[in-house]
Design a protein around this motif. Structure first.
Motif, mmCIF file in Angstrom:
data_model
loop_
_atom_site.group_PDB
_atom_site.id
_atom_site.type_symbol
_atom_site.label_atom_id
_atom_site.label_comp_id
_atom_site.label_asym_id
_atom_site.label_seq_id
_atom_site.Cartn_x
_atom_site.Cartn_y
_atom_site.Cartn_z
ATOM 1 N N PRO A 119 128.173 11.725 19.221
ATOM 2 C CA PRO A 119 129.356 10.868 19.233
ATOM 3 C C PRO A 119 130.605 11.430 18.540
ATOM 4 C CG PRO A 119 128.011 10.301 17.359
ATOM 5 C CD PRO A 119 127.307 11.444 18.052
ATOM 6 N N THR A 120 130.551 12.640 17.971
ATOM 7 C CA THR A 120 131.618 13.062 17.058
ATOM 8 C C THR A 120 132.835 13.649 17.759
ATOM 9 O OG1 THR A 120 130.833 15.337 16.765
ATOM 10 C CG2 THR A 120 129.841 13.621 15.356
ATOM 11 N N TYR B 30 130.144 5.028 9.998
ATOM 12 C CA TYR B 30 131.078 5.396 11.066
ATOM 13 C C TYR B 30 130.948 4.411 12.224
ATOM 14 C CZ TYR B 30 131.605 9.930 8.743
ATOM 15 O OH TYR B 30 131.868 10.922 7.839
ATOM 16 N N LEU B 31 131.983 4.364 13.048
ATOM 17 C CA LEU B 31 131.983 3.641 14.309
ATOM 18 C C LEU B 31 132.406 4.604 15.406
ATOM 19 C CD1 LEU B 31 133.963 0.486 13.139
ATOM 20 C CD2 LEU B 31 131.504 0.540 13.609
ATOM 21 N N ARG B 32 131.748 4.521 16.565
ATOM 22 C CA ARG B 32 132.174 5.356 17.694
ATOM 23 C C ARG B 32 133.053 4.553 18.624
ATOM 24 N NH1 ARG B 32 128.566 7.427 22.728
ATOM 25 N NH2 ARG B 32 129.239 5.358 23.440
ATOM 26 N N LEU B 33 134.240 5.115 18.896
ATOM 27 C CA LEU B 33 135.171 4.513 19.848
ATOM 28 C C LEU B 33 135.312 5.452 21.034
ATOM 29 C CD1 LEU B 33 138.591 2.836 19.161
ATOM 30 C CD2 LEU B 33 138.467 4.733 20.769
ATOM 31 N N SER B 34 135.054 4.936 22.221
ATOM 32 C CA SER B 34 135.280 5.715 23.444
ATOM 33 C C SER B 34 136.691 5.432 23.950
ATOM 34 C CB SER B 34 134.263 5.338 24.524
ATOM 35 O OG SER B 34 134.658 5.874 25.774
ATOM 36 N N GLY C 196 127.729 3.606 13.977
ATOM 37 C CA GLY C 196 127.340 5.012 13.903
ATOM 38 C C GLY C 196 125.876 5.234 13.655
ATOM 39 N N ASP C 197 125.187 4.273 13.005
ATOM 40 C CA ASP C 197 123.771 4.489 12.711
ATOM 41 C C ASP C 197 122.909 4.487 13.967
ATOM 42 O OD1 ASP C 197 123.923 1.748 13.245
ATOM 43 O OD2 ASP C 197 122.596 1.177 11.603
ATOM 44 N N VAL C 198 123.482 4.045 15.093
ATOM 45 C CA VAL C 198 122.780 4.149 16.373
ATOM 46 C C VAL C 198 122.445 5.613 16.685
ATOM 47 C CG1 VAL C 198 123.212 4.004 18.877
ATOM 48 C CG2 VAL C 198 123.633 2.022 17.411
ATOM 49 N N PHE C 199 123.257 6.535 16.180
ATOM 50 C CA PHE C 199 123.112 7.947 16.502
ATOM 51 C C PHE C 199 122.338 8.718 15.443
ATOM 52 C CE2 PHE C 199 127.020 6.249 18.324
ATOM 53 C CZ PHE C 199 126.784 6.470 19.670
ATOM 54 N N GLY C 200 121.723 7.997 14.512
ATOM 55 C CA GLY C 200 120.952 8.630 13.461
ATOM 56 C C GLY C 200 121.488 8.267 12.090
ATOM 57 N N PRO D 293 124.641 13.137 13.393
ATOM 58 C CA PRO D 293 124.364 12.194 14.477
ATOM 59 C C PRO D 293 124.330 12.870 15.847
ATOM 60 C CG PRO D 293 126.663 12.054 13.850
ATOM 61 C CD PRO D 293 126.036 13.023 12.887
ATOM 62 N N ALA D 294 123.669 12.186 16.785
ATOM 63 C CA ALA D 294 123.567 12.699 18.155
ATOM 64 C C ALA D 294 123.116 11.593 19.088
ATOM 65 C CB ALA D 294 122.581 13.859 18.228
ATOM 66 N N TRP D 295 123.331 11.828 20.374
ATOM 67 C CA TRP D 295 122.798 10.955 21.421
ATOM 68 C C TRP D 295 121.294 10.807 21.183
ATOM 69 C CZ3 TRP D 295 121.107 12.625 26.825
ATOM 70 C CH2 TRP D 295 120.990 11.516 27.686
ATOM 71 N N LEU D 296 120.816 9.556 21.121
ATOM 72 C CA LEU D 296 119.487 9.284 20.600
ATOM 73 C C LEU D 296 118.335 9.699 21.506
ATOM 74 C CD1 LEU D 296 118.273 8.080 17.965
ATOM 75 C CD2 LEU D 296 120.738 8.154 18.126
ATOM 76 N N ASN D 297 118.591 10.072 22.751
ATOM 77 C CA ASN D 297 117.505 10.575 23.582
ATOM 78 C C ASN D 297 116.800 11.751 22.924
ATOM 79 O OD1 ASN D 297 119.074 8.896 25.310
ATOM 80 N ND2 ASN D 297 118.096 9.832 27.086
ATOM 81 N N TYR D 298 117.574 12.558 22.200
ATOM 82 C CA TYR D 298 116.989 13.748 21.581
ATOM 83 C C TYR D 298 116.141 13.408 20.357
ATOM 84 C CZ TYR D 298 119.995 16.354 24.699
ATOM 85 O OH TYR D 298 120.591 16.859 25.835
#
Length: 392
Positions: free
Chosen positions: A177-178, A364-368, A354-358, A124-129
């Motif tokens: 996000p990892t 997965y879930l991303r928690l900030s 998590g699928d937002v990032f690929g 996964p990664a920031w989706l701009n890429y």
């Protein structure tokens, strides 16, 4: 009237992060108390010395266009920073100041990618890429960042995906996000491959100052033979809590900077003048402000990681950088988007699926943890209760 939009816009997916945020904000307007774990922005105010520098700049009339490249003073200060902190010897003429890192990403990709070119991007990664190459008619080819590998890239997998159409490799370290930080061995292996295959490297280092447990950030441009083929990208948003100030930069060989500037000239002209002046102060006059923020982030991280790993059905690695925890929720048996929606509705906690990032982020879930300690304690309590209810 018929909607007449370009076909390229079909290649640009809406932000999944902002989708969660908009729903959370609507719930707040309806009177709900939502805890925000979805937005990747520091919750600290911008340090006072930076704000005072901006105020002084405005008071003296620093309100006009600057050079498209950015002010010479700021570009020199960025070059000094890169030498001092990253061990890369850039000149001011090898730096372009942009309106946030987002513009830098678009400028670099637009400058190097032709239609049909392939670019290796993490998943996964920031989706701009993922999205911007598609918009440009290029092909993002993903490589895996897996939990069981500590979110290091698999160099054998990466090599297997290089073709005669591959132009560049994207790395994000520390990762969104990892929270993973690429090791020196991984970076050296990538450097060897990039030199062998004559690839460019786009290195997103915006979270570089947010490092924990004695981990070290290494700029790949500092490795032998890599400065000439690397775009080092960074900005003021994360380290200095200046997300709304929109100040980013790219460091690269001068010939590439000239090409990037052509895009930048037509896109935004220049970054705001008084923000550039304040950014000089941020880099030059920093004392303990960033370190103090990092200490508090680590305190929050330590609590949240333990609390999450104590919840039956959830687990996570302890992130070494950034301010994200990537929560493994696979054992709950629900798609991450469905689970995130449930947690927002049931527990009033906003996390990003998590699928937002690929595709590699599914499960997965991303928690900030860029939120107050008290909110993290309360949010983890709500998370535990909601997961327990789901598992009944």
């Amino acid at each position: 009237m018929e909607l007449k939009t370009s076909a390229r816009m079909d290649q640009l997916a809406p932000s999944g992060i902002r989708k969660v945020n908009e729903k959370a904000l609507a719930m707040e307007r309806a009177g709900e108390h939502v805890i925000h774990f979805e937005i990747g922005r520091p919750d600290f105010d911008t340090p006072e010395y930076i704000k005072k520098a901006a105020e002084a700049a405005l008071d003296k009339g620093d309100v006009f266009y600057t050079s498209n490249f950015g002010t010479l003073e700021l570009r020199q200060e960025i070059a000094n920073k890169l030498k001092r902190q990253n061990n890369v010897d850039y000149k001011a003429s090898e730096v372009l100041v942009t309106v946030g890192l987002s513009e830098a990403v678009f400028a670099v990709l637009a400058a190097i990618l032709d239609e049909g070119d392939e670019i290796l991007v993490p998943d996964p990664a920031w989706l701009n890429y993922h999205n911007v190459p598609r918009m440009l008619g290029a092909v993002p080819v993903t490589y895996s960042l897996k939990e069981e590998n500590g979110y290091q890239m698999d160099l054998a997998e990466l090599r297997s995906k290089v073709t005669d159409k591959t132009k560049a490799v994207v790395i994000i370290t520390p990762n969104n996000p990892t929270g993973g930080v690429l090791s020196q061995d991984t970076l050296q292996g990538l450097a060897d491959l990039a030199i062998e295959k004559d690839l460019l490297v786009i290195s997103d280092e915006v979270y570089e100052r947010l490092i924990y447990d004695g981990e070290k950030h290494i700029s790949i441009a500092s490795l032998p033979g890599m400065k000439e083929r690397t775009f080092t990208m960074n900005g003021m948003s994360k380290a200095y809590s200046m997300t709304g100030w929109r100040l980013g930069y790219v460091a690269a060989p001068e010939a590439y900077i000239a090409v990037l500037n052509k895009f930048h000239q037509h896109n935004t002209t220049c970054a705001p003048s008084f923000v550039q002046t304040a950014s000089v102060a941020a880099l030059r006059d920093e004392k303990n402000e960033v370190n103090d923020m990092v200490k508090e982030y680590q305190r929050r991280r330590d609590y949240a990681v333990k609390a999450i790993n104590d919840i039956p059905g959830l687990s996570c690695l302890c992130p070494k950088g950034a301010f994200y925890i990537f929560i493994n929720c696979k054992s709950l048996g629900k798609p991450s988007a469905e689970l995130a929606s449930y947690l927002l509705d049931e527990a009033k906690i906003a996390l990003v699926p998590g699928d937002v990032f690929g595709p590699g982020g599914e499960g997965y879930l991303r928690l900030s943890f860029a939120n107050s300690y008290d909110n993290i304690v309360e949010g983890c309590k709500r998370l535990a209760q909601a997961v327990a209810k789901l598992r009944q």
